[in-house]
Design a protein around this motif. Structure first.
Motif, short mmCIF file in Angstrom:
data_model
loop_
_atom_site.label_atom_id
_atom_site.label_comp_id
_atom_site.label_asym_id
_atom_site.label_seq_id
_atom_site.Cartn_x
_atom_site.Cartn_y
_atom_site.Cartn_z
N UNK A 110 0.84 -1.20 0.00
CA UNK A 110 0.00 0.00 0.00
C UNK A 110 0.87 1.25 0.00
N UNK A 111 1.99 1.21 0.66
CA UNK A 111 2.98 2.29 0.67
C UNK A 111 2.32 3.66 0.82
N UNK A 112 1.55 3.86 1.88
CA UNK A 112 0.83 5.11 2.09
C UNK A 112 1.57 6.08 3.00
N UNK A 117 6.20 10.77 8.05
CA UNK A 117 5.61 9.71 8.88
C UNK A 117 6.65 8.67 9.28
N UNK A 118 7.69 8.54 8.52
CA UNK A 118 8.71 7.51 8.78
C UNK A 118 9.74 7.95 9.79
N UNK A 119 9.77 9.21 10.16
CA UNK A 119 10.73 9.70 11.15
C UNK A 119 10.35 9.19 12.53
N UNK A 120 11.34 8.89 13.38
CA UNK A 120 11.01 8.43 14.73
C UNK A 120 10.37 9.54 15.56
N UNK A 121 9.56 9.16 16.51
CA UNK A 121 8.88 10.14 17.37
C UNK A 121 9.89 10.83 18.28
#
Length: 137
Positions: A110-112, A117-121
């Motif tokens: 799906x690669x949404x 969004x992929x960066x760590x919190x």
């Protein structure tokens, strides 16, 4: 041969430990644990020297053990074949003449997620860093 001796010993121990099914009253024999251990040690030393005294019996015993092993193996093979014929699934393997069923391709990802969004919190400063800052004041 050693295997048969061990097997016989453990089977005897198991049979002795099983409760008797009869209505016989238990015999009143006073045997201490030390006497039983001494008798068992004497029996084991006698068994160890048995092949030295009775070499013919050891040869015949090993031949009997080999024959019993072959019979057990043949019996296990017959049981395996019987179970495969009567109990096992009948649709195993491939059948000649049938067409192979194509395997569906895996679903695309799906690669949404977007790069942010992929960066760590964010987790805040480490406790060690805050402790050293308070010590400096």
């Amino acid at each position: 041969m050693r295997f048969l001796l061990r097997l016989g010993f453990w089977l005897t121990v198991i049979l002795v430990c099983l409760p008797s099914g009869g209505s016989q009253s238990p015999s009143k024999v006073d045997i201490s644990a030390g006497d039983a251990i001494t008798a068992a040690a004497a029996a084991m030393s006698d068994v160890k020297q048995f092949c030295g005294r009775q070499s013919d019996a050891c040869v015949v015993g090993s031949q009997v053990a080999a024959a019993l092993g072959q019979r057990a193996q043949a019996g296990a093979k017959m049981l395996y074949e019987f179970l495969n014929e009567h109990v096992g699934p009948s649709e195993t393997g491939t059948v000649p003449g049938d067409k192979a069923v194509p395997v569906p391709s895996p679903k695309p990802s799906q690669n949404t997620l977007v790069p942010p969004d992929r960066l760590p919190a964010w987790r805040g400063p480490h406790k060690e860093a805050t402790a050293t800052r308070s010590d400096r004041r």
